[in-house]
Each structure stands twice: as structure tokens, then as C-alpha cells.
Design an enzyme around this catalytic site. Structure first.
Site, PDB file in Angstrom:
ATOM      1  N   SER A 131       0.748  -1.119   0.068  1.00 55.73           N
ATOM      2  CA  SER A 131       0.094  -0.063  -0.100  1.00 55.73           C
ATOM      3  C   SER A 131       0.798   1.189  -0.115  1.00 55.73           C
ATOM      4  CB  SER A 131      -0.766   0.097   1.313  1.00 55.73           C
ATOM      5  OG  SER A 131      -1.286   1.304   1.560  1.00 55.73           O
ATOM      6  N   GLU A 133       0.053   3.534   1.556  1.00 56.17           N
ATOM      7  CA  GLU A 133       0.287   4.030   3.098  1.00 56.17           C
ATOM      8  C   GLU A 133       1.521   3.921   3.848  1.00 56.17           C
ATOM      9  OE1 GLU A 133      -1.671   6.021   5.142  1.00 56.17           O
ATOM     10  OE2 GLU A 133      -3.256   6.421   3.545  1.00 56.17           O
ATOM     11  N   TYR A 154      -1.960   0.475  10.163  1.00 58.85           N
ATOM     12  CA  TYR A 154      -1.988   0.059   8.861  1.00 58.85           C
ATOM     13  C   TYR A 154      -1.013  -0.002   8.216  1.00 58.85           C
ATOM     14  CZ  TYR A 154      -3.772  -0.955   4.146  1.00 58.85           C
ATOM     15  OH  TYR A 154      -3.941  -1.517   2.890  1.00 58.85           O
TER      16      TYR A 154
END
Length: 348
Positions: A131, A133, A154
Site C-alpha cells: 500500500s 500508506e 495499517y
């Protein structure tokens, strides 16, 4: 013989599109779903066939990313040539409320899948859903060489999963790829994710079913693309001669405010009349700017996004308006017909 693929997270946005893509290519597809007292397969109901049907190509299995023994048995029994690991606790804001669970499922869940492949003795190719992120506050634009700086449980869990995938590739000689995907959306996006929250609210406000839309940080900048294109990129990665890690993104960034303004403006409304701020939607640590440098995927995968930011907004708003039984503007439909004259997915 047709190929066999196993997908974790098959009931999610990406899993459902990927299942359709692979079925269109002639694969037999196995998917892992969690047992629940209510139906949670809405995104794949239109492609499901009774397993007693001799022509069935999609098969669902109950499982959980916290159960390593069951994962090993499942991989051994299905003998997949390709494993796409998309399952996770994937909501960034929720990860602050459930950090331990996020770590167990999103980080250790990946280790359990990798170890299950090793223990089962099945020779297969592995895709890890990494990801953007993971980059967090790293200086944009972010590429495969950018140092990770996650700003959420996360993001941190995905960094762990990324490096475990690299370690199994280098240490166990596993064909394993990390797909570092920037934000990708669609009408199948979960309703608590910001883009779908916006498009759904616009439809409901237009229909007189909702008065206000409560939002968090409107200044966050993201690189938004169209999910069906990104699952095509996943498949491309596992068809390479050698495994690589790839960033997928559009290379453009837009604020959440721009997404709001574009969505309301598309149906003739002024977003400032409806949008309210609510601190509960703010993250304890914010990610200000995510924007991809997709040069490597453009060059090696020949992957190029076709759907622009404005296209994406109109596709999603039209879909949510249609869900309420109203007639949409139709720009989203015409864009899809133009960009995908031979659509391999159904619905939406």
C-alpha cells in the site's frame, strides 16, 4: 490445462474485480471468505455458481488469516499456480482503534500465507497487496526506491508484510511480488472509505434522503485511480519472467476537497451547503501527500491508467445515483464505454 488461482480477500473491492478478470481469462478461481451469520458476498454474487454445476469455475472456502494450519491445508488442496493475497484489515482510520488486530491480520496474516506456501510444497507465484500508506510522510512523488515512513498501524503492518515478502523471495526462492498500489476506487469501494462516502452522500443528498456530509481532513492529497485497472496490474506482475516490486498509480494528486467539489458539482450542487467538519474522522497522525512515480510499471509492465480523476468521480457518482433508482447524468457510463469497449467485469 487452465490455471488455478487462490485469492484472499475475494469479497472486497479488489478481490471481486480480480476474480472476474481471472475468470474471463479462463482461470479456475478459489477464494477465501470469513464465516459470518449474515451474507458478505454481495460483490461476487453475480459471478458465483453452485459448485455442483459442472461448469463452475469459482469456488469459495471458509478460512481466516489468523489460522495458519487451515491456510496450509487450503493451499495444498487447491494447488494454485498463483496466489493473490488481498485480505487485510484495510481501513486506515480504523487501524488506530484496532492496532493489535490490524497487526495480527494485516502483518502476520501475510507471514502465515507465505509460510503456508512453503510448508505445502506447492510451486506457485505470490502477489502481496502492499500500500502507498507505507510511504506515509516520505517526500513525494514516491517510487519503489522511496524509504517507507508509515503514519498508521495499517501502514506499519503493510511495511512488515512487504519485507516478509521480500525475505521469502530472496531466502526461499519464491516468485513473490509486492504491488505498492496507490488509492484506487470504484462503485464497489466500501461505504466507509472517503471516496465512496462522498459519492454515496452526493446521491442521497440529491435524492433528498440525506442532509449533511461530515468529513475529516479536506486538505489531504491522494493519487486516485480506477480499481479494475489496478487488478489488471496485479495480474501483469505475476506473468513476468522474474519477480519485481511495482508502484501503481496515476502520478497525479488531488485533495479530498477537490473530490468533494467535483462530486457535488457534477450533480449541480454547491458542496459548501452540505459538508460539515467532524474531528472524529481525523487521524492521530496524518499523511499529507501521496503521489506515485509509476515509471517502472509504465516501462516494464506496460501498465498505463486510462481513467482520469474526473472520470473516476463521475463513474462513482453515477453508480450511487443508479442504486437509488434514479437516472444518472450518464457521463460515467459513456466514459466506461469509451475507455473499456470490451469490459471484462459486470455490474456497477
Amino acid at each position: 490445462m487452465p490455471k488455478t488461482a487462490l485469492i484472499t480477500g475475494i469479497t472486497g473491492q479488489d478481490g471481486s474485480y480480480l476474480a472476474e478478470l481471472l475468470l474471463a481469462k479462463g482461470y479456475a478461481v478459489h477464494g477465501i471468505i470469513r464465516r459470518a451469520s449474515t451474507f458478505n458476498t454481495a460483490r461476487i454474487d453475480h459471478i458465483y455458481a453452485d459448485p455442483h454445476d459442472p461448469h463452475a469455475k469459482l469456488f469459495l472456502h471458509y478460512g481466516d488469516l489468523s489460522d495458519s494450519g487451515q491456510l496450509t491445508n487450503l493451499i495444498y488442496n487447491t494447488q494454485p499456480q498463483e496466489v493473490y493475497h488481498l485480505g487485510a484489515q484495510s481501513h486506515v482510520r480504523v487501524s488506530f482503534d484496532t492496532p493489535e488486530y490490524t497487526g495480527d491480520v494485516t502483518a502476520l496474516g501475510t507471514t502465515r500465507i507465505l509460510e503456508a506456501i512453503k510448508r505445502s510444497g506447492v510451486s506457485c507465484r505470490f502477489y502481496q497487496a502492499s500500500s502507498s500508506e507505507m510511504f506515509g510522510n516520505a517526500v513525494p512523488p514516491q517510487s519503489e526506491d522511496t524509504t517507507f515512513y508509515p503514519r498508521s498501524p495499517y501502514g506499519a503492518a503493510k511495511v512488515y508484510a512487504y519485507w516478509m515478502t521480500v525475505n521469502y523471495r530472496e531466502g526461499m526462492n519464491l516468485f513473490a511480488c509486492n504491488g505498492i498500489l496507490f488509492n484506487h476506487e470504484s462503485p464497489r469501494r466500501g461505504e466507509t472509505f472517503v471516496t465512496r462516502k462522498i459519492s454515496r452522500a452526493v446521491a442521497h443528498i440529491k435524492a433528498g434522503k440525506q442532509k449533511d456530509l461530515y468529513m475529516g481532513n479536506l486538505d489531504a492529497k491522494r493519487d486516485w485511480g480506477f480499481a479494475p485497472e489496478y487488478v489488471e496490474g496485479m495480474h501483469h506482475m505475476l506473468q513476468m519472467d522474474t519477480p519485481h516490486d511495482f508502484v501503481l498509480g496515476t502520478g497525479e494528486t488531488h485533495t479530498v476537497r477537490e473530490f468533494v467539489e467535483e462530486s457535488f458539482g457534477y450533480v449541480g450542487l454547491d458542496w459548501r451547503d452540505f459538508v460539515k467538519e467532524d474531528p472524529q474522522y481525523l487521524r492521530p497522525t496524518e499523511v499529507d501527500v501521496l503521489v506515485a512515480n509509476p515509471e517502472k510499471s509504465n516501462k516494464l509492465l506496460k501498465w498505463q491508467p486510462r481513467i482520469t480523476f474526473k472520470h473516476l468521480v463521475r463513474i462513482m457518482v453515477d453508480a450511487d445515483i443508479r442504486k437509488l433508482g434514479m437516472e444518472p447524468n450518464g457521463d460515467g457510463d459513456s466514459i466506461l464505454r469509451q475507455k473499456f469497449p470490451h469490459r471484462w467485469w459486470k455490474g456497477d
